[in-house]
Structure formats: C-alpha cells, structure tokens
Design a protein around this motif. Structure first.
Motif, mmCIF file in Angstrom:
data_model
loop_
_atom_site.group_PDB
_atom_site.id
_atom_site.type_symbol
_atom_site.label_atom_id
_atom_site.label_comp_id
_atom_site.label_asym_id
_atom_site.label_seq_id
_atom_site.Cartn_x
_atom_site.Cartn_y
_atom_site.Cartn_z
ATOM 1 N N PHE A 1 0.870 -1.181 0.000
ATOM 2 C CA PHE A 1 0.000 0.000 0.000
ATOM 3 C C PHE A 1 0.900 1.221 0.000
ATOM 4 N N ALA A 2 1.272 1.673 -1.174
ATOM 5 C CA ALA A 2 2.282 2.726 -1.268
ATOM 6 C C ALA A 2 1.998 3.667 -2.433
ATOM 7 N N LEU A 3 2.382 4.914 -2.223
ATOM 8 C CA LEU A 3 2.370 5.914 -3.279
ATOM 9 C C LEU A 3 3.817 6.281 -3.529
ATOM 10 N N MET A 4 4.229 6.242 -4.794
ATOM 11 C CA MET A 4 5.634 6.517 -5.105
ATOM 12 C C MET A 4 5.770 7.443 -6.291
ATOM 13 N N LYS A 5 6.891 8.133 -6.313
ATOM 14 C CA LYS A 5 7.239 8.935 -7.483
ATOM 15 C C LYS A 5 7.664 7.972 -8.588
ATOM 16 N N THR A 6 7.298 8.272 -9.806
ATOM 17 C CA THR A 6 7.695 7.392 -10.911
ATOM 18 C C THR A 6 9.205 7.442 -11.147
ATOM 19 N N THR A 7 9.874 8.417 -10.579
ATOM 20 C CA THR A 7 11.331 8.519 -10.717
ATOM 21 C C THR A 7 12.066 7.403 -9.971
ATOM 22 N N VAL A 8 11.356 6.585 -9.193
ATOM 23 C CA VAL A 8 12.014 5.460 -8.504
ATOM 24 C C VAL A 8 12.227 4.271 -9.440
ATOM 25 N N LEU A 9 11.672 4.321 -10.640
ATOM 26 C CA LEU A 9 11.761 3.187 -11.569
ATOM 27 C C LEU A 9 13.188 2.695 -11.812
ATOM 28 N N PRO A 10 14.168 3.551 -12.093
ATOM 29 C CA PRO A 10 15.523 3.019 -12.337
ATOM 30 C C PRO A 10 16.090 2.270 -11.129
ATOM 31 N N ARG A 11 15.823 2.759 -9.929
ATOM 32 C CA ARG A 11 16.324 2.057 -8.738
ATOM 33 C C ARG A 11 15.626 0.720 -8.543
ATOM 34 N N LEU A 12 14.322 0.672 -8.832
ATOM 35 C CA LEU A 12 13.603 -0.598 -8.722
ATOM 36 C C LEU A 12 14.106 -1.585 -9.771
#
Length: 182
Positions: free
Chosen positions: A126-137
């Motif tokens: 259950f999380a809201l995230m910035k799409t800028t986390v994609l490279p780290r994921l």
C-alpha cells in the motif's frame, strides 16, 4: 490461495479486484491492473491490463515495476488485489505525506497488538511513489532483489499511520474469504 487467481475470487458477489478498483477510481485519475493470468477477464473491468515486464515470476515488485513503466502521471499508487477494504482516503493521506516530507515513497502503517505490545506494522504494497524510482527498482530487480522492504531501504520513505487495521487485511485463503461473506 495456491494457483487460484485471488483478484477474481468473489466477495459479496463481486471479484475482490472489482472492490479494489471501485475504491481506487474514487481516489485516482486512472487505474492500471497488473495481472499475469486471466488478462481478458481483468480487461472486462474497463482498465488497461499489463503482465510483468520482467520475465519469470518476481513477485509484487515486478508488478510495481510494470505499473511504473506504464504510468502516465508523476506518481503511482500501488495496492494489492486481495485487500478489498482499502481506505477511501488512502491516496489523499499518502500523497500529503509524500509531498510534505519530499519522500520517494509513502507507505501505510498500522499499530498491531503482539503479545500485549503495540507494534508498528508496515503494509509495503500500500504505497504511493514517485515514478522517478523506476531506475532504482529495475536495478534492484536485475540484481536479484525481491523483498519489498529491502527495496524501500534505498528510498526516502514517509510512513503514514492508519487507525483502521482491518482496511489493510489481505485475504489469503478461501476460508478467510468465506468468513467475510457471513
């Protein structure tokens, strides 16, 4: 539930995923469904459906990666399909915390009583995230990472306390589902 597609199991004559999407559409502009099985059935819900981008079943993080790849807004709200009672103010409260703390990700927490002691319980899906986390994921997944909270450790996190712990209940067995029908 083993090989059974949890999201399509009915609660009060409606698939659990339909309960979830109904609550989400009241809180978000768009909905994306991440599903690795029964895509045609999920498409009947009226939302785009995407299978994991990453090959092999890599768990919930692979679904989040897929959501981030297809997200057309700066933020992605993630919830599981087996929690039909999610809070109706989830997006609003997570968004406030994310912006207030300039976090990468805001996550829901509750207080649980364990052996008479109140302890914080994180609900990482259950999380809201910035799409800028994609490279780290993506890097985390490509390096074999699969644990949600271990990935969270590399991010700036804001935890949001919710009082209603029942709102985050995952229905994991058919028996639990039938108990809720009564």
């Amino acid at each position: 539930m083993g090989e059974i597609d949890k999201g399509l199991q009915c609660l009060h004559d409606k698939p659990m995923a339909a309960h979830v999407t109904q609550r989400l559409t009241a809180q978000t502009a768009t909905v994306i469904i991440s599903a690795n099985q029964n895509p045609d059935t999920y498409k009947e819900f009226g939302f785009p459906v995407h299978a994991d981008h990453m090959q092999g079943f890599a768990g919930p993080l692979a679904g989040i990666q897929t959501g981030l790849l297809h997200c057309t807004t700066p933020y992605l709200l993630c919830v599981p399909c087996d929690s039909p009672f999610l809070p109706t103010d989830l997006a609003e409260r997570l968004s406030s915390a994310l912006l207030q703390h300039n976090a990468d990700l805001a996550v829901a927490t509750t207080l649980e009583n364990r052996d008479g002691i109140q302890q914080k319980q994180i609900h990482p899906v259950f999380a809201l995230m910035k799409t800028t986390v994609l490279p780290r994921l993506t890097a985390y997944l490509e390096n074999g990472g699969r644990k949600m909270q271990a990935w969270h450790a590399c991010l700036q996190i804001s935890e949001v306390l919710f009082e209603d712990k029942a709102a985050f209940k995952n229905i994991n067995t058919l028996e639990e589902l039938r108990e809720l029908e009564n």
